[in-house]
Design an enzyme around this catalytic site. Structure first.
Site, short mmCIF file in Angstrom:
data_model
loop_
_atom_site.label_atom_id
_atom_site.label_comp_id
_atom_site.label_asym_id
_atom_site.label_seq_id
_atom_site.Cartn_x
_atom_site.Cartn_y
_atom_site.Cartn_z
N GLU A 45 -3.45 0.19 -9.80
CA GLU A 45 -2.22 0.87 -10.20
C GLU A 45 -1.92 0.54 -11.65
O GLU A 45 -1.49 -0.58 -11.95
CB GLU A 45 -1.06 0.43 -9.30
CG GLU A 45 -1.31 0.66 -7.82
CD GLU A 45 -0.54 -0.32 -6.94
OE1 GLU A 45 0.69 -0.31 -6.97
OE2 GLU A 45 -1.18 -1.13 -6.24
N HIS A 98 -0.44 5.34 -6.51
CA HIS A 98 -0.84 4.31 -5.55
C HIS A 98 -2.03 4.76 -4.69
O HIS A 98 -2.05 4.51 -3.48
CB HIS A 98 0.36 3.95 -4.67
CG HIS A 98 0.34 2.57 -4.13
ND1 HIS A 98 -0.63 2.12 -3.28
CD2 HIS A 98 1.17 1.53 -4.31
CE1 HIS A 98 -0.37 0.86 -2.96
NE2 HIS A 98 0.72 0.47 -3.58
N HIS A 156 8.48 -0.66 -5.31
CA HIS A 156 8.05 0.73 -5.50
C HIS A 156 9.21 1.73 -5.45
O HIS A 156 9.10 2.80 -4.82
CB HIS A 156 7.00 1.09 -4.44
CG HIS A 156 5.70 0.35 -4.57
ND1 HIS A 156 5.21 -0.08 -5.79
CD2 HIS A 156 4.78 -0.04 -3.64
CE1 HIS A 156 4.05 -0.68 -5.60
NE2 HIS A 156 3.76 -0.69 -4.32
C1 GLA Z 1 1.41 -2.83 -4.02
C2 GLA Z 1 1.90 -4.21 -3.85
C3 GLA Z 1 1.44 -4.76 -2.54
C4 GLA Z 1 1.86 -3.85 -1.41
C5 GLA Z 1 1.36 -2.47 -1.65
C6 GLA Z 1 1.85 -1.48 -0.63
O1 GLA Z 1 0.13 -2.77 -4.40
O2 GLA Z 1 1.53 -5.06 -4.89
O3 GLA Z 1 1.95 -6.05 -2.37
O4 GLA Z 1 3.24 -3.83 -1.30
O5 GLA Z 1 1.74 -2.02 -2.90
O6 GLA Z 1 1.59 -1.86 0.66
#
Ligand code: GLA
Length: 375
Positions: A340, A210, A136
């Protein structure tokens, strides 16, 4: 006669001064954009919280810190409103650290293996913040930046245009990247998020949002009874570190299959750790197409997500463990789900996946629409 004209002029002037400044009335209810001071970051940057309200009373709170959607008030089938996204009460709680609640993610949503990729024969090394991998956008991703905000209003919508310039070398990425993320709440009960970006050096980009949803209400327990349909016949299997193996696999006959509406919890026990997978959307030509639809039977709330992106990460809040005190509640495992909309994880290292390269002179665009209704 003259006095009447003067009085009318005065009344119009007063209306313009007070009536139209923050709140404009169209139709029966009032659409509005309200701004409030939400505190300061440790670097003394001022953070604002904007409340967008549409003509039907739907409300979205957007913060300039992280471009975060902090709350989203949506009615159920009886007209009762509930906040359907997870989040925190105060700025300090967001700053202390949180699992990307409602955040704008950049420069790259999800993981890049070992924080490395090669572009035009140059190997770039990114910040690693998820074991050996980059997640991210790194240690200080777009979710921790303070964005500039500009209010937007039309006859049928209210919105907020956020801008951020990510400098060459930030978290290891090449190129100065200018980004615009716009939130628009329409009177058709849609929350639209649109993204634009331009670079001055070839780079990689994958922006997303997110938000963790629970259509029964963010404080109503787990999301296992929310029914999900994903417009995806395939997904990208991952290794132990959640990096795609490169395979594009059919969902048919597996617990990954959401091609028809199914309660999220009905087969989750068969998926190690819970769902945390990128689905390959059936429509991948870049046009706006339905990606997912969620229905929550108790409230009757429906959310349909359309996107121009080729993938969607379906994540069931597997890492929520009660340590995040939310808005007057505690979030445990599976308290929220994320959808997402994105390009596939680790695309910079997977030439067989759709390209995430952005070159100077090109424009990155992404539109995702969340449409709310009841059944
Ligand atoms: C995304 C990732 C997960 C996790 C979340 C945040 O969705 O795919 O594995 O890292 O973000 O906690």
């Amino acid at each position: 006669m003259r006095t009447t004209y003067l009085l009318i002029l005065l009344a119009v002037a007063i209306l313009l001064m007070f009536g139209c400044k923050e709140t404009t009335a169209y139709g029966e209810k009032k659409m509005s954009i309200q701004k409030q001071d939400f505190g300061k970051t440790s670097e003394a940057e001022t953070v604002d919280l904007y409340t967008l309200t549409n003509a039907n009373g739907l409300q979205a709170e957007i913060m300039t810190y992280g471009g975060i959607a902090r709350s989203l008030q949506v009615p159920d089938r009886d007209g009762n409103f509930a906040d359907i996204v997870l989040g925190h009460e105060t700025l300090d709680e967001y700053i202390k650290g949180h699992p990307y609640f409602g955040a704008t993610i950049g420069r790259y949503g999800n993981r890049i293996a070992k924080g490395k990729f090669t572009l035009n024969d140059v190997e770039y090394t990114l910040a690693t913040n998820n074991g050996e991998n980059h997640l991210h956008g790194g240690i200080k991703g777009f979710d921790k930046a303070v964005w500039n905000a500009e209010q937007m209003q039309t006859e049928t919508s209210v919105g907020l245009k956020l801008t951020y310039r990510s400098c060459d070398g930030e978290e290891g990425y090449p190129g100065n990247l200018s980004c615009i993320v716009s939130y628009t709440l329409t009177n058709d009960n849609e929350l639209k998020i649109s993204y634009e970006a331009e670079t001055d050096k070839a780079t990689v980009i994958n922006l997303t949002n997110h938000s963790y949803f629970n259509l029964a209400g963010h404080d109503s327990g787990d999301i296992l009874g929310n029914e999900l349909m994903l417009n995806a016949d395939h997904f990208t299997p991952v290794d132990e570190g959640l990096i795609p193996t490169g395979e594009i696999k059919s969902v048919k006959g597996t617990p990954m299959d959401f091609t028809t509406a199914t309660p999220i919890g009905s087969r989750i026990a068969q998926v190690k750790g819970g769902y945390d997978h990128n689905y390959v959307l059936n429509s991948s030509d870049g046009s706006l197409a339905l990606a997912a639809s969620v229905y929550e039977p108790k409230s009757g709330r429906v959310m349909e997500i359309s996107t121009t992106q080729p993938g969607v990460q379906f994540y069931t809040g597997n890492f929520l463990d009660g340590s995040n005190k939310g808005k007057g509640t505690v979030y445990n495992k599976h308290s929220g789900f994320c959808l997402e909309t994105q390009h596939f994880p680790d695309s910079p290292n997977k030439p067989q996946f759709p390209s995430v390269v952005l070159k100077p002179g090109e424009k990155y665009t992404h539109l995702t629409v969340h449409k709310f209704s009841v059944r």
